[in-house]
Motif scaffolding. Structure first.
Motif, PDB file in Angstrom:
ATOM      1  N   GLN A 259      40.299 -13.198 -12.896  1.00 40.03           N
ATOM      2  CA  GLN A 259      38.942 -13.666 -12.650  1.00 40.03           C
ATOM      3  C   GLN A 259      38.913 -14.995 -11.889  1.00 40.03           C
ATOM      4  O   GLN A 259      38.037 -15.833 -12.110  1.00 40.03           O
ATOM      5  CB  GLN A 259      38.149 -13.771 -13.951  1.00 40.03           C
ATOM      6  N   THR A 260      39.889 -15.209 -11.020  1.00 41.82           N
ATOM      7  CA  THR A 260      39.909 -16.419 -10.181  1.00 41.82           C
ATOM      8  C   THR A 260      39.662 -16.076  -8.717  1.00 41.82           C
ATOM      9  O   THR A 260      39.791 -16.942  -7.858  1.00 41.82           O
ATOM     10  CB  THR A 260      41.256 -17.163 -10.299  1.00 41.82           C
ATOM     11  N   CYS A 261      39.300 -14.826  -8.438  1.00 40.23           N
ATOM     12  CA  CYS A 261      39.157 -14.409  -7.039  1.00 40.23           C
ATOM     13  C   CYS A 261      38.061 -15.188  -6.326  1.00 40.23           C
ATOM     14  O   CYS A 261      38.198 -15.518  -5.153  1.00 40.23           O
ATOM     15  CB  CYS A 261      38.920 -12.912  -6.927  1.00 40.23           C
ATOM     16  N   PHE A 262      36.963 -15.525  -7.008  1.00 38.27           N
ATOM     17  CA  PHE A 262      35.897 -16.279  -6.364  1.00 38.27           C
ATOM     18  C   PHE A 262      36.360 -17.688  -5.988  1.00 38.27           C
ATOM     19  O   PHE A 262      36.067 -18.187  -4.918  1.00 38.27           O
ATOM     20  CB  PHE A 262      34.646 -16.344  -7.246  1.00 38.27           C
ATOM     21  N   MET A 263      37.119 -18.316  -6.883  1.00 39.52           N
ATOM     22  CA  MET A 263      37.671 -19.634  -6.586  1.00 39.52           C
ATOM     23  C   MET A 263      38.669 -19.533  -5.419  1.00 39.52           C
ATOM     24  O   MET A 263      38.680 -20.382  -4.535  1.00 39.52           O
ATOM     25  CB  MET A 263      38.369 -20.222  -7.807  1.00 39.52           C
ATOM     26  N   ASN A 264      39.474 -18.477  -5.409  1.00 35.41           N
ATOM     27  CA  ASN A 264      40.445 -18.272  -4.334  1.00 35.41           C
ATOM     28  C   ASN A 264      39.752 -18.122  -2.985  1.00 35.41           C
ATOM     29  O   ASN A 264      40.228 -18.640  -1.973  1.00 35.41           O
ATOM     30  CB  ASN A 264      41.316 -17.055  -4.611  1.00 35.41           C
ATOM     31  N   VAL A 265      38.634 -17.415  -2.959  1.00 34.80           N
ATOM     32  CA  VAL A 265      37.888 -17.231  -1.710  1.00 34.80           C
ATOM     33  C   VAL A 265      37.401 -18.575  -1.190  1.00 34.80           C
ATOM     34  O   VAL A 265      37.513 -18.873   0.010  1.00 34.80           O
ATOM     35  CB  VAL A 265      36.689 -16.267  -1.925  1.00 34.80           C
ATOM     36  N   ILE A 266      36.880 -19.408  -2.071  1.00 31.32           N
ATOM     37  CA  ILE A 266      36.387 -20.728  -1.660  1.00 31.32           C
ATOM     38  C   ILE A 266      37.537 -21.577  -1.133  1.00 31.32           C
ATOM     39  O   ILE A 266      37.433 -22.195  -0.066  1.00 31.32           O
ATOM     40  CB  ILE A 266      35.679 -21.448  -2.831  1.00 31.32           C
ATOM     41  N   LEU A 267      38.648 -21.620  -1.843  1.00 32.15           N
ATOM     42  CA  LEU A 267      39.800 -22.415  -1.401  1.00 32.15           C
ATOM     43  C   LEU A 267      40.341 -21.924  -0.069  1.00 32.15           C
ATOM     44  O   LEU A 267      40.636 -22.723   0.825  1.00 32.15           O
ATOM     45  CB  LEU A 267      40.907 -22.398  -2.452  1.00 32.15           C
ATOM     46  N   GLN A 268      40.446 -20.615   0.111  1.00 34.25           N
ATOM     47  CA  GLN A 268      40.955 -20.075   1.368  1.00 34.25           C
ATOM     48  C   GLN A 268      39.981 -20.345   2.518  1.00 34.25           C
ATOM     49  O   GLN A 268      40.409 -20.591   3.645  1.00 34.25           O
ATOM     50  CB  GLN A 268      41.242 -18.586   1.227  1.00 34.25           C
ATOM     51  N   SER A 269      38.689 -20.327   2.225  1.00 33.10           N
ATOM     52  CA  SER A 269      37.693 -20.649   3.254  1.00 33.10           C
ATOM     53  C   SER A 269      37.809 -22.109   3.675  1.00 33.10           C
ATOM     54  O   SER A 269      37.716 -22.433   4.860  1.00 33.10           O
ATOM     55  CB  SER A 269      36.281 -20.374   2.742  1.00 33.10           C
ATOM     56  N   LEU A 270      38.004 -22.990   2.705  1.00 31.68           N
ATOM     57  CA  LEU A 270      38.176 -24.403   3.027  1.00 31.68           C
ATOM     58  C   LEU A 270      39.442 -24.632   3.834  1.00 31.68           C
ATOM     59  O   LEU A 270      39.452 -25.394   4.808  1.00 31.68           O
ATOM     60  CB  LEU A 270      38.205 -25.247   1.745  1.00 31.68           C
ATOM     61  N   ILE A 271      40.523 -23.967   3.457  1.00 36.73           N
ATOM     62  CA  ILE A 271      41.794 -24.125   4.160  1.00 36.73           C
ATOM     63  C   ILE A 271      41.681 -23.629   5.600  1.00 36.73           C
ATOM     64  O   ILE A 271      42.240 -24.216   6.521  1.00 36.73           O
ATOM     65  CB  ILE A 271      42.921 -23.388   3.405  1.00 36.73           C
ATOM     66  N   ALA A 272      40.935 -22.539   5.808  1.00 36.08           N
ATOM     67  CA  ALA A 272      40.818 -21.950   7.148  1.00 36.08           C
ATOM     68  C   ALA A 272      39.819 -22.688   8.038  1.00 36.08           C
ATOM     69  O   ALA A 272      39.800 -22.455   9.243  1.00 36.08           O
ATOM     70  CB  ALA A 272      40.404 -20.488   7.027  1.00 36.08           C
ATOM     71  N   ASN A 273      39.008 -23.575   7.483  1.00 37.07           N
ATOM     72  CA  ASN A 273      37.996 -24.287   8.258  1.00 37.07           C
ATOM     73  C   ASN A 273      38.675 -25.286   9.199  1.00 37.07           C
ATOM     74  O   ASN A 273      39.322 -26.232   8.749  1.00 37.07           O
ATOM     75  CB  ASN A 273      37.051 -25.020   7.313  1.00 37.07           C
ATOM     76  N   PRO A 274      38.531 -25.106  10.525  1.00 33.53           N
ATOM     77  CA  PRO A 274      39.237 -25.978  11.474  1.00 33.53           C
ATOM     78  C   PRO A 274      38.783 -27.436  11.423  1.00 33.53           C
ATOM     79  O   PRO A 274      39.595 -28.336  11.642  1.00 33.53           O
ATOM     80  CB  PRO A 274      38.944 -25.360  12.836  1.00 33.53           C
ATOM     81  N   LEU A 275      37.523 -27.691  11.103  1.00 31.37           N
ATOM     82  CA  LEU A 275      37.055 -29.085  11.020  1.00 31.37           C
ATOM     83  C   LEU A 275      37.711 -29.824   9.865  1.00 31.37           C
ATOM     84  O   LEU A 275      38.184 -30.958  10.020  1.00 31.37           O
ATOM     85  CB  LEU A 275      35.529 -29.127  10.883  1.00 31.37           C
ATOM     86  N   LEU A 276      37.741 -29.185   8.703  1.00 36.74           N
ATOM     87  CA  LEU A 276      38.399 -29.809   7.551  1.00 36.74           C
ATOM     88  C   LEU A 276      39.897 -29.927   7.766  1.00 36.74           C
ATOM     89  O   LEU A 276      40.502 -30.953   7.455  1.00 36.74           O
ATOM     90  CB  LEU A 276      38.117 -29.010   6.284  1.00 36.74           C
ATOM     91  N   ARG A 277      40.505 -28.856   8.306  1.00 39.71           N
ATOM     92  CA  ARG A 277      41.952 -28.872   8.567  1.00 39.71           C
ATOM     93  C   ARG A 277      42.322 -30.032   9.484  1.00 39.71           C
ATOM     94  O   ARG A 277      43.236 -30.809   9.188  1.00 39.71           O
ATOM     95  CB  ARG A 277      42.389 -27.546   9.174  1.00 39.71           C
ATOM     96  N   ASN A 278      41.599 -30.189  10.568  1.00 36.56           N
ATOM     97  CA  ASN A 278      41.893 -31.276  11.511  1.00 36.56           C
ATOM     98  C   ASN A 278      41.670 -32.643  10.883  1.00 36.56           C
ATOM     99  O   ASN A 278      42.423 -33.578  11.149  1.00 36.56           O
ATOM    100  CB  ASN A 278      41.056 -31.125  12.772  1.00 36.56           C
ATOM    101  N   TYR A 279      40.636 -32.763  10.055  1.00 35.13           N
ATOM    102  CA  TYR A 279      40.353 -34.041   9.387  1.00 35.13           C
ATOM    103  C   TYR A 279      41.529 -34.453   8.500  1.00 35.13           C
ATOM    104  O   TYR A 279      42.033 -35.568   8.597  1.00 35.13           O
ATOM    105  CB  TYR A 279      39.074 -33.924   8.550  1.00 35.13           C
TER     106      TYR A 279
END
Length: 83
Positions: free
Chosen positions: A25-45
């Motif tokens: 039951q952590t799939c929703f948290m995993n989706v959020i974390l993976q979305s944050l990791i894949a975000n190029p603006l956050l990644r570059n920051y």
């Protein structure tokens, strides 16, 4: 996996990033974390060292945790960007 089930004559291995392990039951948290990791603006920051977790003085800083996460996921142990 057999060649009959894939339709490929040769199996080609793929090595790269994979998703996070679902711990029940952590799939929703995993989706959020993976979305944050894949975000190029956050990644570059975070990879441009605009927030350095080693220099931050705030206790339990969320931004420090994000900095550590990007370092672990995007960089190899020598600090070189993967991919």
């Amino acid at each position: 996996m057999t060649t009959e089930s894939t339709g490929f004559s040769d199996y080609i291995g793929y090595q790269g990033r994979r998703g996070l392990l679902n711990l029940g039951q952590t799939c929703f948290m995993n989706v959020i974390l993976q979305s944050l990791i894949a975000n190029p603006l956050l990644r570059n920051y975070y990879l441009s060292d605009k927030h350095n977790s080693k220099l931050c003085k705030i206790k339990d800083c969320t931004s420090c945790e994000m900095d550590k996460l990007y370092s672990e996921v995007i960089l190899d142990p020598d600090g070189v960007k993967i991919g």
